[in-house]
Write an enzyme that holds these catalytic residues in place. Structure first.
Site, short mmCIF file in Angstrom:
data_model
loop_
_atom_site.label_atom_id
_atom_site.label_comp_id
_atom_site.label_asym_id
_atom_site.label_seq_id
_atom_site.Cartn_x
_atom_site.Cartn_y
_atom_site.Cartn_z
N GLY A 72 0.82 -1.21 0.00
CA GLY A 72 0.00 0.00 0.00
C GLY A 72 0.85 1.26 0.00
O GLY A 72 2.08 1.22 0.15
N ASP A 73 0.19 2.40 -0.25
CA ASP A 73 0.84 3.72 -0.24
C ASP A 73 1.96 3.83 -1.27
O ASP A 73 2.95 4.54 -1.06
CB ASP A 73 1.40 4.05 1.17
N GLU A 74 1.80 3.16 -2.38
CA GLU A 74 2.85 3.16 -3.41
C GLU A 74 2.81 4.44 -4.26
O GLU A 74 3.74 4.70 -5.03
CB GLU A 74 2.67 1.95 -4.35
N LYS A 112 -0.47 5.22 -5.72
CA LYS A 112 -1.53 4.89 -6.68
C LYS A 112 -2.34 6.12 -7.07
O LYS A 112 -2.66 6.32 -8.23
CB LYS A 112 -2.49 3.83 -6.09
N GLY A 148 -5.89 5.86 1.68
CA GLY A 148 -5.63 7.29 1.68
C GLY A 148 -4.78 7.56 0.46
O GLY A 148 -3.62 7.15 0.41
N HIS A 149 -5.37 8.16 -0.57
CA HIS A 149 -4.66 8.39 -1.83
C HIS A 149 -4.39 9.89 -1.95
O HIS A 149 -5.31 10.70 -1.92
CB HIS A 149 -5.49 7.87 -3.01
N GLN A 167 -5.10 -0.22 -1.18
CA GLN A 167 -4.10 -1.05 -0.49
C GLN A 167 -3.08 -1.60 -1.51
O GLN A 167 -2.80 -0.92 -2.48
CB GLN A 167 -4.77 -2.19 0.30
N LYS A 201 8.60 7.69 -6.52
CA LYS A 201 9.47 8.20 -5.45
C LYS A 201 10.96 7.90 -5.66
O LYS A 201 11.71 7.73 -4.69
CB LYS A 201 8.98 7.69 -4.09
N ASP A 239 13.00 9.99 -6.58
CA ASP A 239 13.70 11.17 -6.07
C ASP A 239 14.15 10.99 -4.62
O ASP A 239 15.18 11.52 -4.20
CB ASP A 239 12.80 12.41 -6.18
N GLY A 287 8.30 8.11 -10.98
CA GLY A 287 7.89 9.26 -10.18
C GLY A 287 9.11 10.01 -9.68
O GLY A 287 10.04 9.41 -9.12
P1 GDP Z 1 -1.47 5.65 -2.37
O1 GDP Z 1 -2.24 5.23 -1.17
O2 GDP Z 1 -0.87 4.48 -3.10
O3 GDP Z 1 -2.23 6.56 -3.27
O4 GDP Z 1 -0.21 6.47 -1.81
P2 GDP Z 1 -0.24 7.59 -0.65
O5 GDP Z 1 -0.86 8.82 -1.19
O6 GDP Z 1 -0.79 7.04 0.61
O7 GDP Z 1 1.31 7.76 -0.38
C1 GDP Z 1 2.20 8.16 -1.39
C2 GDP Z 1 2.88 9.47 -0.95
O8 GDP Z 1 3.96 9.73 -1.81
C3 GDP Z 1 1.98 10.68 -1.05
O9 GDP Z 1 2.34 11.58 -0.05
C4 GDP Z 1 2.29 11.24 -2.44
O10 GDP Z 1 2.06 12.63 -2.52
C5 GDP Z 1 3.76 10.95 -2.53
N1 GDP Z 1 4.29 10.69 -3.87
C6 GDP Z 1 3.71 10.02 -4.90
N2 GDP Z 1 4.58 9.89 -5.93
C7 GDP Z 1 5.73 10.50 -5.53
C8 GDP Z 1 7.02 10.67 -6.14
O11 GDP Z 1 7.29 10.23 -7.27
N3 GDP Z 1 7.96 11.35 -5.40
C9 GDP Z 1 7.70 11.83 -4.14
N4 GDP Z 1 8.68 12.46 -3.48
N5 GDP Z 1 6.50 11.69 -3.56
C10 GDP Z 1 5.53 11.02 -4.22
P1 IMO Z 2 -3.83 2.69 0.49
O1 IMO Z 2 -5.00 2.47 -0.44
C1 IMO Z 2 -1.21 1.09 3.59
C2 IMO Z 2 -3.00 -1.83 6.33
C3 IMO Z 2 -3.15 -1.44 7.80
C4 IMO Z 2 -3.00 -2.81 8.46
C5 IMO Z 2 -3.72 -3.74 7.47
C6 IMO Z 2 -5.18 -4.04 7.84
O2 IMO Z 2 -3.68 4.09 0.93
O3 IMO Z 2 -2.59 2.09 -0.08
P2 IMO Z 2 -7.42 -2.61 7.70
O4 IMO Z 2 -7.81 -1.32 8.36
O5 IMO Z 2 -7.50 -2.60 6.23
O6 IMO Z 2 -8.15 -3.80 8.29
O7 IMO Z 2 -5.87 -2.83 8.12
O8 IMO Z 2 -3.69 -3.08 6.22
N1 IMO Z 2 -3.62 -0.89 5.38
C7 IMO Z 2 -2.92 -0.06 4.58
N2 IMO Z 2 -1.60 0.19 4.52
N3 IMO Z 2 -2.05 1.69 2.72
C8 IMO Z 2 -3.38 1.41 2.75
O9 IMO Z 2 -4.24 1.89 1.84
C9 IMO Z 2 -3.87 0.54 3.74
N4 IMO Z 2 -5.11 0.09 4.07
C10 IMO Z 2 -4.94 -0.80 5.06
O10 IMO Z 2 -2.14 -0.54 8.19
O11 IMO Z 2 -1.65 -3.17 8.49
MG MG Z 3 -2.25 5.52 0.91
#
Ligand code: GDP
Ligand code: IMO
Ligand code: MG
Length: 444
Positions: free
Chosen positions: A36-38, A40, A64-65, A246, A353, A355, A431
């Site tokens: 997650g948090d890649e 997306k 959280g995107h 995720q 990321k 950078d 990125g």
């Molecule tokens: P998601 O859940 O996969 O949409 O990812 P999140 O938004 O939770 O986390 C990604 C974080 O990295 C966010 O704060 C973005 O603003 C940031 N981000 C995305 N792409 C890049 C990148 O190429 N470089 C940097 N420095 N930040 C990035």
């Molecule tokens: P995005 O879409 C990162 C993780 C939680 C926990 C596990 C189970 O932003 O990538 P849950 O509340 O789903 O039952 O929690 O999954 N988790 C995430 N980690 N990014 C997310 O969403 C996540 N959604 C759930 O931290 O380890």
């Molecule tokens: Mg996220």
């Protein structure tokens, strides 16, 4: 027409023009390839420019995107990221929806000048009710050291009730009598759990029903037959993006169980979660960070020990979007990423990321795992005990110190090529910063 088809989409009024299936424009899935948090949200926002519909197929407000536009940051949890581009947005049947979070997000977006008029919510999606949130919180507390580290947003208990056929769905909001009945039946059981098992106060029927009835008034205009809507759009040749939440290693079946979320995050579930045929999908874009992060508990072979952990967290801003928790940081894991390419059928990758790595002189990359018996494997272990005890085998690549915003220096290009070669999958996007336009396209 069913009463809950409250806002007929223009294509629902008549059958679509007949097209051979081979002429139907296929959909693209965007799937997280790690924990997650890649990034997306940012990649969906980029690809949404050339799309007509953006659809979420699973998950709920645990997501959280983040998208950064002209210095303004949007953190979107429930609505597809395409909303910022003014695209038709769909929350599919495979999602779970917290009505309060959904409406708060609607209000926030509208307040910032982003229209939500073209957001369509599946009547089949399940509702996260107050007892789901209460049980998620209480059960994590009760597990103590064994906790999963969930986002405590009620995701697991809501999907559990869905599978047990006890869930309350979005369409139930459209009939106050049915809604109240279902809440009453559910509360009779849930309050026993809350009081006797978890020792927390029970919920009051009048409070819960009253609140839900008020929310229902506002939600009904968003409710639609989204499977039909997306299918018709595909038949009309419109471009459709299917946005995952995720990541692969949090998938309920294919992730690092039990430290996973409660839905199938992998690309194969996109068709089920929306209600279209799997043959409507032909492109699967995996999104991976140039390193790895994980929030919550669970095994993480390449987690960094020592000061580079904190350094990377600071440089990457690695704090949870939903909970604000510190994200655990690690070096890129090619064994896990190759597994993600396999289980999703990824056709190209976005490596985000890059950078953040500019600040490290040397970059360890995990190319294999050493198992307890001393053997090395390139394949992701099928048995959880092997994964829990494996040690990363690193190859160290040279870093770079130049900025990468005006093109990739040789060492950065070398890093990308190394990853591409090890995975046997092409990297099409890199990125280079959080801002919307900070992306280098290596291919179309
Ligand atoms: P998601 O859940 O996969 O949409 O990812 P999140 O938004 O939770 O986390 C990604 C974080 O990295 C966010 O704060 C973005 O603003 C940031 N981000 C995305 N792409 C890049 C990148 O190429 N470089 C940097 N420095 N930040 C990035
Ligand atoms: P995005 O879409 C990162 C993780 C939680 C926990 C596990 C189970 O932003 O990538 P849950 O509340 O789903 O039952 O929690 O999954 N988790 C995430 N980690 N990014 C997310 O969403 C996540 N959604 C759930 O931290 O380890
Ligand atoms: Mg996220």
């Amino acid at each position: 027409m069913r009463a809950w088809l409250a806002r007929p989409f223009k294509t629902t009024a008549r059958p679509p023009k007949s097209r051979l299936l081979s002429e139907v424009v296929p959909a693209t899935v965007i799937v997280g390839a790690q924990w997650g948090d890649e990034g997306k949200g940012k990649i969906v926002d980029l690809l949404a420019q050339d799309s007509d519909l953006v659809c979420r197929y699973q998950g709920g407000p645990n997501a959280g995107h983040t998208i950064v536009v002209d210095g303004e940051t949007y953190k979107i949890r429930q609505i597809p990221s395409g909303v910022l581009r003014g695209k038709t947005c769909v929350i599919g049947a495979g999602c779970v929806v917290d009505p309060e979070v959904f409406l708060a997000e609607v209000d926030e977006l509208e307040g910032r000048g982003v229209s939500t008029r073209d957001v369509h919510l599946s009547g089949e999606a399940h509702l996260i009710m107050p007892w789901h949130v209460a049980i998620d919180q209480a059960s994590e507390r009760r597990l103590g050291k064994l906790q999963i580290g969930t986002t405590r947003r009620g995701i697991g208990p809501c999907y559990a009730d869905k599978a047990a056929r006890l869930g309350i769905r979005v369409q139930d909001l459209l009939d106050a009598k049915i809604l109240r009945q279902k809440i009453e039946v559910a509360l009779a059981e849930k309050n026993v759990w809350l009081e006797r098992v978890y020792g927390v106060p029970p919920l009051d029927l009048e409070d819960v029903a009253g609140k839900l009835e008020a929310l229902a008034q506002r939600i009904r205009s968003y409710v639609d037959d989204t499977s039909l809507l997306v299918d018709r759009a595909l038949h009309e040749g419109r471009a459709v993006l299917l946005e995952g939440a995720q990541g692969t290693l949090l998938d309920l079946d294919h992730g690092t169980y039990p430290f996973v979320t409660s839905s199938n995050t992998v690309a194969g579930n996109a068709a089920t979660g929306i209600g279209i045929g799997p043959n409507r999908i032909d492109r699967i874009v995996g999104v991976a960070k140039s390193y790895v992060t994980r929030v919550g508990e669970g095994p993480f072979p390449t987690e960094i020990e020592g000061p580079d952990q904190e350094r990377m967290r600071g440089l990457g801003g690695e704090f949870g979007t939903v909970t604000g928790r510190e994200r655990r940081c690690g070096w890129l894991d090619l064994v896990a990423l190759r597994y993600a390419v396999r289980v999703n059928g990824i056709t190209s990758l976005a490596l985000t990321k890059l950078d953040v790595l500019s600040h490290f002189a040397e970059l360890p990359v995990c190319v294999a795992y050493r198992l307890r018996d001393g053997s090395e494997t390139y394949e992701f272990p099928a048995h959880q005990s092997d994964f829990h005890h494996c040690r990363p085998v690193y190859e160290t690549l040279p870093g770079w110190s130049e900025p990468i915003t005006d093109g990739l220096p040789d060492a950065a290009r070398g890093y990308v090529d190394f990853v591409q070669h090890a995975l046997g999958a092409e990297i099409s996007l890199v990125g280079t910063g959080a801002e919307r336009e900070r992306v280098v396209a290596l291919r179309n």
